[in-house]
Scaffold this motif. Structure first.
Motif, PDB file in Angstrom:
ATOM      1  N   VAL A  90       0.845  -1.199   0.000  1.00 18.55           N
ATOM      2  CA  VAL A  90       0.000   0.000   0.000  1.00 18.55           C
ATOM      3  C   VAL A  90       0.877   1.245   0.000  1.00 18.55           C
ATOM      4  O   VAL A  90       1.821   1.355   0.794  1.00 18.55           O
ATOM      5  CB  VAL A  90      -0.935   0.011   1.227  1.00 18.55           C
ATOM      6  CG1 VAL A  90      -1.911   1.185   1.142  1.00 18.55           C
ATOM      7  CG2 VAL A  90      -1.699  -1.306   1.340  1.00 18.55           C
ATOM      8  N   SER A  91       0.563   2.173  -0.886  1.00 19.76           N
ATOM      9  CA  SER A  91       1.315   3.432  -0.960  1.00 19.76           C
ATOM     10  C   SER A  91       0.364   4.589  -1.227  1.00 19.76           C
ATOM     11  O   SER A  91      -0.816   4.390  -1.507  1.00 19.76           O
ATOM     12  CB  SER A  91       2.395   3.350  -2.053  1.00 19.76           C
ATOM     13  OG  SER A  91       1.856   2.867  -3.249  1.00 19.76           O
ATOM     14  N   ARG A  92       0.892   5.796  -1.121  1.00 18.30           N
ATOM     15  CA  ARG A  92       0.074   6.986  -1.341  1.00 18.30           C
ATOM     16  C   ARG A  92      -0.491   6.993  -2.755  1.00 18.30           C
ATOM     17  O   ARG A  92       0.095   6.436  -3.684  1.00 18.30           O
ATOM     18  CB  ARG A  92       0.922   8.245  -1.131  1.00 18.30           C
ATOM     19  CG  ARG A  92       1.300   8.513   0.308  1.00 18.30           C
ATOM     20  CD  ARG A  92       2.171   9.766   0.390  1.00 18.30           C
ATOM     21  NE  ARG A  92       1.497  10.923  -0.189  1.00 18.30           N
ATOM     22  CZ  ARG A  92       0.697  11.744   0.489  1.00 18.30           C
ATOM     23  NH1 ARG A  92       0.467  11.519   1.768  1.00 18.30           N
ATOM     24  NH2 ARG A  92       0.138  12.773  -0.105  1.00 18.30           N
ATOM     25  N   ALA A  93      -1.625   7.642  -2.904  1.00 20.74           N
ATOM     26  CA  ALA A  93      -2.281   7.702  -4.207  1.00 20.74           C
ATOM     27  C   ALA A  93      -1.421   8.405  -5.255  1.00 20.74           C
ATOM     28  O   ALA A  93      -1.581   8.174  -6.456  1.00 20.74           O
ATOM     29  CB  ALA A  93      -3.628   8.416  -4.083  1.00 20.74           C
ATOM     30  N   ASP A  94      -0.480   9.259  -4.814  1.00 21.27           N
ATOM     31  CA  ASP A  94       0.348  10.002  -5.766  1.00 21.27           C
ATOM     32  C   ASP A  94       1.655   9.307  -6.115  1.00 21.27           C
ATOM     33  O   ASP A  94       2.497   9.867  -6.803  1.00 21.27           O
ATOM     34  CB  ASP A  94       0.617  11.428  -5.260  1.00 21.27           C
ATOM     35  CG  ASP A  94       1.272  11.435  -3.878  1.00 21.27           C
ATOM     36  OD1 ASP A  94       1.592  10.351  -3.345  1.00 21.27           O
ATOM     37  OD2 ASP A  94       1.460  12.535  -3.320  1.00 21.27           O
ATOM     38  N   ARG A 178      -8.658   5.061 -11.443  1.00 18.92           N
ATOM     39  CA  ARG A 178      -9.121   5.950 -10.372  1.00 18.92           C
ATOM     40  C   ARG A 178     -10.553   6.414 -10.624  1.00 18.92           C
ATOM     41  O   ARG A 178     -11.357   6.517  -9.688  1.00 18.92           O
ATOM     42  CB  ARG A 178      -8.183   7.153 -10.266  1.00 18.92           C
ATOM     43  CG  ARG A 178      -6.847   6.814  -9.608  1.00 18.92           C
ATOM     44  CD  ARG A 178      -5.923   7.997  -9.620  1.00 18.92           C
ATOM     45  NE  ARG A 178      -4.721   7.764  -8.815  1.00 18.92           N
ATOM     46  CZ  ARG A 178      -3.535   8.261  -9.097  1.00 18.92           C
ATOM     47  NH1 ARG A 178      -3.380   9.038 -10.168  1.00 18.92           N
ATOM     48  NH2 ARG A 178      -2.505   8.007  -8.319  1.00 18.92           N
ATOM     49  N   VAL A 242      -5.742   5.203  -2.320  1.00 22.54           N
ATOM     50  CA  VAL A 242      -4.343   4.793  -2.202  1.00 22.54           C
ATOM     51  C   VAL A 242      -3.985   3.984  -3.451  1.00 22.54           C
ATOM     52  O   VAL A 242      -4.826   3.721  -4.301  1.00 22.54           O
ATOM     53  CB  VAL A 242      -4.088   3.932  -0.939  1.00 22.54           C
ATOM     54  CG1 VAL A 242      -4.248   4.747   0.335  1.00 22.54           C
ATOM     55  CG2 VAL A 242      -4.992   2.707  -0.932  1.00 22.54           C
ATOM     56  N   VAL A 244      -2.676   0.223  -4.372  1.00 24.65           N
ATOM     57  CA  VAL A 244      -2.479  -1.126  -3.836  1.00 24.65           C
ATOM     58  C   VAL A 244      -1.780  -1.938  -4.919  1.00 24.65           C
ATOM     59  O   VAL A 244      -2.342  -2.164  -5.987  1.00 24.65           O
ATOM     60  CB  VAL A 244      -3.814  -1.783  -3.439  1.00 24.65           C
ATOM     61  CG1 VAL A 244      -3.568  -3.188  -2.903  1.00 24.65           C
ATOM     62  CG2 VAL A 244      -4.533  -0.940  -2.391  1.00 24.65           C
ATOM     63  N   LEU A 251      -8.148   2.672   1.073  1.00 22.63           N
ATOM     64  CA  LEU A 251      -7.816   2.410   2.479  1.00 22.63           C
ATOM     65  C   LEU A 251      -8.951   2.934   3.326  1.00 22.63           C
ATOM     66  O   LEU A 251      -9.359   4.088   3.192  1.00 22.63           O
ATOM     67  CB  LEU A 251      -6.509   3.120   2.859  1.00 22.63           C
ATOM     68  CG  LEU A 251      -6.116   3.055   4.340  1.00 22.63           C
ATOM     69  CD1 LEU A 251      -5.695   1.641   4.720  1.00 22.63           C
ATOM     70  CD2 LEU A 251      -4.987   4.044   4.639  1.00 22.63           C
ATOM     71  N   VAL A 261      -8.183  -2.681   3.757  1.00 27.70           N
ATOM     72  CA  VAL A 261      -7.532  -2.302   2.499  1.00 27.70           C
ATOM     73  C   VAL A 261      -8.301  -2.971   1.373  1.00 27.70           C
ATOM     74  O   VAL A 261      -8.598  -4.173   1.439  1.00 27.70           O
ATOM     75  CB  VAL A 261      -6.063  -2.750   2.462  1.00 27.70           C
ATOM     76  CG1 VAL A 261      -5.457  -2.462   1.084  1.00 27.70           C
ATOM     77  CG2 VAL A 261      -5.253  -2.060   3.546  1.00 27.70           C
ATOM     78  N   LEU A 291      -0.109   7.682   4.452  1.00 26.12           N
ATOM     79  CA  LEU A 291      -0.789   7.182   3.260  1.00 26.12           C
ATOM     80  C   LEU A 291      -1.945   8.082   2.803  1.00 26.12           C
ATOM     81  O   LEU A 291      -2.428   7.926   1.684  1.00 26.12           O
ATOM     82  CB  LEU A 291      -1.328   5.773   3.508  1.00 26.12           C
ATOM     83  CG  LEU A 291      -0.282   4.682   3.693  1.00 26.12           C
ATOM     84  CD1 LEU A 291      -0.946   3.384   4.173  1.00 26.12           C
ATOM     85  CD2 LEU A 291       0.473   4.432   2.405  1.00 26.12           C
ATOM     86  N   THR A 292      -2.416   8.980   3.650  1.00 23.47           N
ATOM     87  CA  THR A 292      -3.595   9.772   3.314  1.00 23.47           C
ATOM     88  C   THR A 292      -3.262  11.262   3.276  1.00 23.47           C
ATOM     89  O   THR A 292      -2.164  11.683   3.590  1.00 23.47           O
ATOM     90  CB  THR A 292      -4.705   9.542   4.344  1.00 23.47           C
ATOM     91  OG1 THR A 292      -4.225   9.868   5.658  1.00 23.47           O
ATOM     92  CG2 THR A 292      -5.119   8.091   4.344  1.00 23.47           C
TER      93      THR A 292
END
Length: 292
Positions: A90-94, A178, A242, A244, A251, A261, A291-292
């Motif tokens: 899991v990582s940031r959406a950007d 997205r 996020v 995935v 998330l 998740v 993450l957010t």
């Protein structure tokens, strides 16, 4: 002859690849790290003076360690048909950090990991090493103790199972992913059943892993999955976008603590699969603030 300094340099140069192999084999980040550490210990104990290709040697060592771990996992299961989702990355959406990018090199989607987890250990090893990392069949055969021809057959059988279970190719366009995920979240929050059905593939699959105290849940079909989403609509008030495993995901977190998740696979603008990990022991470690 390899001295300690050169061994360390070679190992560090290959660590990312070894970790990627182990993650695909085991579906667990922590177990992948354990397998890589075991390979390092074996490297230090072994006489590698005559080894020409240390990178290849390390790959087969990690593969052998992972195979043993998979076999041990099979014998420990209380229920032969027990299902578990793999560990999501899991990582940031950007975007992902470099370590995550290395782990997910060659785009190993979450849905593919789910399929890999259903293969027999030797099938999984043959497919991962040959199809994902181009290891020759004769080298794989030495790991599993079979002939090169038998190993080729294992990989072929695994390939057919992967293609049959994975379905259509996921949409590579992250913006389209997205858009579909956002449409799903908006419809779920509003309880808009028709909008939910419209964004779901008619044969969408939902898999939910809530941990050992709750039964594995698997649903199929747009109507059934939309009904489930409406039933749990209040949960989506706590949803954050996020990545995935490099794809658009969700998330769910409240009061700074993650509790779910969601990995969603988008095909042609519609959601083809939803994988929900809600095992408290496996999501509690996530850093919600980061993450957010």
């Amino acid at each position: 002859m390899h001295d300690n300094e050169s061994l360390t340099a070679v190992f560090e140069a290959h660590r990312g690849r070894l970790r990627a192999v182990a993650y695909r084999m085991l579906g667990s980040v922590s177990e992948a790290d354990d397998a890589v550490q075991e390979a390092w210990l074996r490297l230090n104990r072994a006489d590698t003076g005559d080894v020409v290709n240390l990178g290849g040697w390390l790959t087969t060592v990690v593969a052998r360690v992972c195979l043993n771990m998979l076999r041990s996992r099979e014998t420990r299961r209380e229920e032969p048909l027990e299902e578990r989702l793999p560990d999501p990355v899991v990582s940031r959406a950007d975007g992902m950090d470099p370590e995550q990018e290395a782990l997910l090199a060659d785009s190993v989607g979450f849905a593919l990991l789910v399929v890999l987890q259903r293969l027999e250990p030797t099938e999984r090893l043959a497919f991962v090493l040959h199809d994902m990392f181009a290891v020759p069949f004769d080298e794989i055969a030495a790991v599993i103790g079979r002939t090169s021809a038998a190993t080729r057959q294992l990989a072929s059988r695994a390939r057919r199972r992967v293609r049959g279970a994975a379905g259509e190719r996921p949409d590579p366009d992250l913006s389209r992913q997205r858009a579909a995920v956002e449409a799903f979240l908006a419809a779920a929050r509003d309880g808009d059943f028709e909008a939910l059905v419209a964004v779901l593939h008619p044969d969408v699959e939902l898999r939910a892993d809530s941990g050992p105290v709750m039964p594995w849940n698997e649903l199929r079909g747009a109507i059934t999955v939309a009904e489930q989403a409406v039933m749990f609509r209040k949960m989506y008030d706590y949803a954050f976008p996020v990545l995935v495993n490099g794809a658009a995901g969700v998330l769910l977190a409240r009061n700074g603590r993650a509790f779910t998740v969601g990995a969603l696979t988008v095909v042609d603008g519609r959601i083809r699969s939803v994988d929900i990990l809600a095992d408290p022991a496996r999501v509690a470690h996530l850093d919600v603030a980061a993450l957010t």
